[in-house]
Design an enzyme around this catalytic site. Structure first.
Site, PDB file in Angstrom:
ATOM      1  N   GLU A 133      17.884 -12.833  14.673  1.00  0.00           N
ATOM      2  CA  GLU A 133      19.342 -12.630  14.670  1.00  0.00           C
ATOM      3  C   GLU A 133      19.907 -12.900  13.278  1.00  0.00           C
ATOM      4  OE1 GLU A 133      21.226 -14.817  17.864  1.00  0.00           O
ATOM      5  OE2 GLU A 133      19.609 -14.354  19.262  1.00  0.00           O
ATOM      6  N   GLU A 188      17.364 -20.580  23.708  1.00  0.00           N
ATOM      7  CA  GLU A 188      18.166 -21.761  23.380  1.00  0.00           C
ATOM      8  C   GLU A 188      18.096 -22.872  24.434  1.00  0.00           C
ATOM      9  OE1 GLU A 188      22.108 -20.282  22.540  1.00  0.00           O
ATOM     10  OE2 GLU A 188      21.374 -18.853  21.076  1.00  0.00           O
ATOM     11  N   ASP A 233      21.729 -13.369  10.003  1.00  0.00           N
ATOM     12  CA  ASP A 233      22.939 -13.071   9.249  1.00  0.00           C
ATOM     13  C   ASP A 233      23.202 -14.252   8.319  1.00  0.00           C
ATOM     14  OD1 ASP A 233      23.966 -14.845  11.181  1.00  0.00           O
ATOM     15  OD2 ASP A 233      25.299 -13.373  12.085  1.00  0.00           O
ATOM     16  N   HIS A 269      20.705 -17.754  11.742  1.00  0.00           N
ATOM     17  CA  HIS A 269      22.125 -17.609  11.405  1.00  0.00           C
ATOM     18  C   HIS A 269      22.425 -18.619  10.289  1.00  0.00           C
ATOM     19  CE1 HIS A 269      23.030 -15.036  14.799  1.00  0.00           C
ATOM     20  NE2 HIS A 269      22.425 -15.871  15.626  1.00  0.00           N
ATOM     21  N   ASN A 316      13.177 -18.036  22.028  1.00  0.00           N
ATOM     22  CA  ASN A 316      14.106 -17.733  20.922  1.00  0.00           C
ATOM     23  C   ASN A 316      15.123 -18.858  20.788  1.00  0.00           C
ATOM     24  OD1 ASN A 316      15.192 -15.723  19.020  1.00  0.00           O
ATOM     25  ND2 ASN A 316      16.924 -15.550  20.433  1.00  0.00           N
TER      26      ASN A 316
HETATM   27  O1  G3I Z   1      33.799  -7.395  26.166  1.00  0.00           O
HETATM   28  C1  G3I Z   1      34.869  -8.374  26.201  1.00  0.00           C
HETATM   29  C2  G3I Z   1      36.196  -7.691  26.041  1.00  0.00           C
HETATM   30  O2  G3I Z   1      36.417  -6.842  27.142  1.00  0.00           O
HETATM   31  C3  G3I Z   1      37.276  -8.749  25.955  1.00  0.00           C
HETATM   32  O3  G3I Z   1      38.514  -8.138  25.700  1.00  0.00           O
HETATM   33  C4  G3I Z   1      36.987  -9.736  24.834  1.00  0.00           C
HETATM   34  C5  G3I Z   1      37.996 -10.854  24.763  1.00  0.00           C
HETATM   35  O4  G3I Z   1      37.437 -12.034  24.248  1.00  0.00           O
HETATM   36  O5  G3I Z   1      35.723 -10.289  25.060  1.00  0.00           O
HETATM   37  C6  G3I Z   1      34.669  -9.339  25.077  1.00  0.00           C
HETATM   38  O6  G3I Z   1      33.460  -9.990  25.277  1.00  0.00           O
HETATM   39  C7  G3I Z   1      32.963 -10.736  24.191  1.00  0.00           C
HETATM   40  C8  G3I Z   1      31.588 -10.191  23.821  1.00  0.00           C
HETATM   41  O7  G3I Z   1      31.031 -10.987  22.806  1.00  0.00           O
HETATM   42  C9  G3I Z   1      31.646  -8.767  23.342  1.00  0.00           C
HETATM   43  O8  G3I Z   1      32.384  -8.680  22.164  1.00  0.00           O
HETATM   44  C10 G3I Z   1      32.872 -12.186  24.617  1.00  0.00           C
HETATM   45  O9  G3I Z   1      34.150 -12.722  24.815  1.00  0.00           O
HETATM   46  C11 G3I Z   1      32.148 -12.978  23.548  1.00  0.00           C
HETATM   47  O10 G3I Z   1      31.901 -14.292  24.031  1.00  0.00           O
HETATM   48  C12 G3I Z   1      30.819 -12.337  23.212  1.00  0.00           C
HETATM   49  O11 G3I Z   1      30.234 -13.049  22.152  1.00  0.00           O
HETATM   50  C13 G3I Z   1      28.843 -12.875  21.991  1.00  0.00           C
HETATM   51  C14 G3I Z   1      28.157 -14.226  21.996  1.00  0.00           C
HETATM   52  O12 G3I Z   1      26.780 -14.040  21.767  1.00  0.00           O
HETATM   53  C15 G3I Z   1      28.352 -14.942  23.316  1.00  0.00           C
HETATM   54  O13 G3I Z   1      27.610 -16.115  23.375  1.00  0.00           O
HETATM   55  C16 G3I Z   1      28.604 -12.166  20.667  1.00  0.00           C
HETATM   56  O14 G3I Z   1      29.108 -10.826  20.736  1.00  0.00           O
HETATM   57  C17 G3I Z   1      27.110 -12.136  20.373  1.00  0.00           C
HETATM   58  O15 G3I Z   1      26.924 -11.693  19.052  1.00  0.00           O
HETATM   59  C18 G3I Z   1      26.518 -13.525  20.494  1.00  0.00           C
HETATM   60  O16 G3I Z   1      25.136 -13.437  20.275  1.00  0.00           O
HETATM   61  C19 G3I Z   1      24.435 -14.689  20.335  1.00  0.00           C
HETATM   62  C20 G3I Z   1      23.044 -14.380  20.843  1.00  0.00           C
HETATM   63  O17 G3I Z   1      23.103 -13.697  22.058  1.00  0.00           O
HETATM   64  C21 G3I Z   1      22.227 -15.664  20.986  1.00  0.00           C
HETATM   65  N1  G3I Z   1      22.212 -16.413  19.758  1.00  0.00           N
HETATM   66  C22 G3I Z   1      23.512 -16.673  19.147  1.00  0.00           C
HETATM   67  C23 G3I Z   1      24.275 -15.374  18.962  1.00  0.00           C
HETATM   68  C24 G3I Z   1      25.569 -15.615  18.229  1.00  0.00           C
HETATM   69  O18 G3I Z   1      26.443 -16.422  18.973  1.00  0.00           O
END
Ligand code: G3I
Length: 464
Positions: A283, A175, A285, A254, A218
């Site tokens: 990715e 990105e 969905d 997405h 990516n």
């Molecule tokens: O693990 C913590 C947890 O301990 C806490 O209680 C909670 C509270 O918000 O947060 C948890 O972490 C989160 C993590 O996902 C695991 O669930 C983060 O806040 C959250 O920001 C994070 O989001 C991820 C996101 O990337 C961050 O940018 C998503 O799971 C993940 O699916 C997403 O994936 C991205 C790809 O890497 C790149 N392309 C876009 C895609 C979708 O956004």
């Protein structure tokens, strides 16, 4: 972390990421023979295509999912993962904040869990992601230029060495371009301090560290032809021209109602493939439900299958309930791990056959799949196979769009109507509208190339 010497369920071991496509079906067939010790396994080979991974393996592709380590203790999650998928991407566990939260202090607990699980199941692994502006610990942005360069290269080296030989493709840079019409690079500590050359430097460091991993760029909102994908395209073309190492481009894909599957998705991915890189759907969905969602999924899969350099598809999660946007129910399994209509559509598009129930939810659906036929100097034949979903259908409709100055000269086994440009043919049945669950019919046509040999675009199949 030992490599498995055998394959299971159409999965290929990850020893040779560049292995020939032709070897995957053979490996799957041999594995079946070894497992049963009888010729019945040959029938079993065809039957093995009742899962996403095995169906994709039949054309030498992988079918993967994002995995979160904290769900690996849940039996429904694990059994769905193990049964259906043959590649995994760590959803968050390989990102910079998870792996190097403070400088020089590397933590691989979550990433190891994902990789070990995958390898224990004979699944392949995508690496995601080495250099990204997001999920980047604060300390990285505070470094001065020279230090940042050292830290970036060290981060790449440490991660790639840790999983050397175990990752089929790495998202080296993620990105790096802005949304919108500018085509500019996105502001980040890397871009702002090291300049645009950070991307090239990251790829060079990555190649030097693990020469056998495929190195991908990516991004999202690059799925169709637009200013952002044009900018990425120009970068990849420049890299290929100058010998900067790059092997693949990931299209996140997405999709939702604001950002649907683009009409020029195939054309866009193909132009990248034509630069001499693999393309991967990384990715996937799609927000939605029922037949509409299923048809969109089907068209994405058909797009990948139509591009010989599209080497695999990864969906961004196993179940709707753990999706990063679970309210959109964008995945193939619902919160109880039941197969959705979208699942059946993907399996069918991959050439698999639904067995084991689920999927249709009683609603009628169909898919349309293109196959190139004989070609001559001035024309070529094409065929579209219409396949009913898990419910019988009594009619179907799809479109065939050719690229001007191409013209369709002849059709068979269908009733065509045309739009005013003559480029879009809508095809309905000619006595072949009634199809039992899973049954197919085929219509065909001849396209006069008038100098353009590109295949037509097939619309989604609709039924009532
Ligand atoms: O693990 C913590 C947890 O301990 C806490 O209680 C909670 C509270 O918000 O947060 C948890 O972490 C989160 C993590 O996902 C695991 O669930 C983060 O806040 C959250 O920001 C994070 O989001 C991820 C996101 O990337 C961050 O940018 C998503 O799971 C993940 O699916 C997403 O994936 C991205 C790809 O890497 C790149 N392309 C876009 C895609 C979708 O956004």
């Amino acid at each position: 972390m030992n490599t498995h010497a055998h394959t299971t369920n159409g999965r290929a071991p990850d020893r040779s990421p560049r292995r020939s496509r032709l070897r995957a079906p053979l490996a799957a067939a041999l594995a079946g023979l070894v497992a049963t010790g009888s010729l019945i396994a040959l029938a079993g080979t065809a039957q093995a295509a009742s899962t996403l991974g095995a169906s994709a393996a039949a054309s030498g592709r992988y079918f993967g999912t994002a995995v979160a380590a904290n769900h690996l203790g849940e039996s429904g999650y694990v059994s769905t993962l193990n049964t259906e998928f043959n590649s995994v991407t760590a959803e968050n566990e390989m990102k910079w904040d998870a792996t190097e939260p403070s400088r020089g202090s590397f933590t691989f607990g979550g990433a190891d869990q994902v990789v070990n699980h995958a390898r224990g199941q004979g699944m392949r692994v995508r690496g995601h992601t080495l250099v990204w502006h997001s999920q980047l610990p604060n300390w990285v942005g505070q470094l001065a230029t020279a230090d940042l360069r050292t830290a970036m290269n060290n981060h790449i080296t440490q991660l790639m060495n840790r999983y050397k030989g175990q990752i089929h493709s790495w998202d080296v840079v993620n990105e790096a371009f802005q949304d919108g019409g500018s085509g500019a690079r996105r502001s980040s500590p890397f871009q702002d301090k090291l300049g645009a050359g950070f991307i090239e430097e990251a790829f060079r460091t990555a190649r030097a560290t693990d020469p056998n991993a495929k190195l991908c760029y990516n991004d999202y909102n690059t799925d169709g032809v637009n200013a952002k994908s044009n900018a990425v395209y120009a970068m990849v073309r420049d890299f290929k021209a100058r010998g900067v190492p790059i092997d693949c481009v990931g299209f996140q894909s997405h999709f939702n109602s604001q950002s649907p599957v683009p009409g020029d998705y195939q054309q866009n991915l193909q132009r990248f493939a034509d630069l001499g890189v693999d393309v991967q759907i990384t990715e996937l969905d799609i927000a939605g439900s029922g037949t509409a969602q299923a048809n969109s999924y089907s068209s994405v899969i058909r797009t990948c299958l139509a591009i010989s350099r599209c080497t695999g598809v990864t969906v961004w999660g196993v179940t709707d309930k753990y999706s990063w946007r679970s309210g959109d129910t964008p995945l193939l399994f619902d919160g109880n791990y039941a197969k959705k209509a979208a699942y059946t559509a993907v399996l069918t598009a991959l050439g698999g056959s639904p067995g084991g129930g689920g999927g249709g939810g009683g609603s009628a659906s169909c898919t349309a799949t293109y196959r190139a036929g004989t070609s001559w100097a001035d024309r070529f034949n094409g065929e579209v196979t219409i396949t009913a979903g898990t419910t019988a259908i009594t009619t179907w409709t799809t479109t065939v769009t050719v690229r001007s100055p191409q013209k369709i000269s002849t059709t068979w086994n269908g009733t065509p109507t045309w739009d005013t440009t003559g480029n879009i043919m809508t095809m309905k049945p000619a006595g072949n509208g009634t199809l039992a669950p899973g049954a197919s019919t085929t219509f065909g046509f001849t396209i006069m190339t008038n100098g353009n040999t590109q295949p037509p675009t097939i619309g989604t199949c609709t039924t009532t």
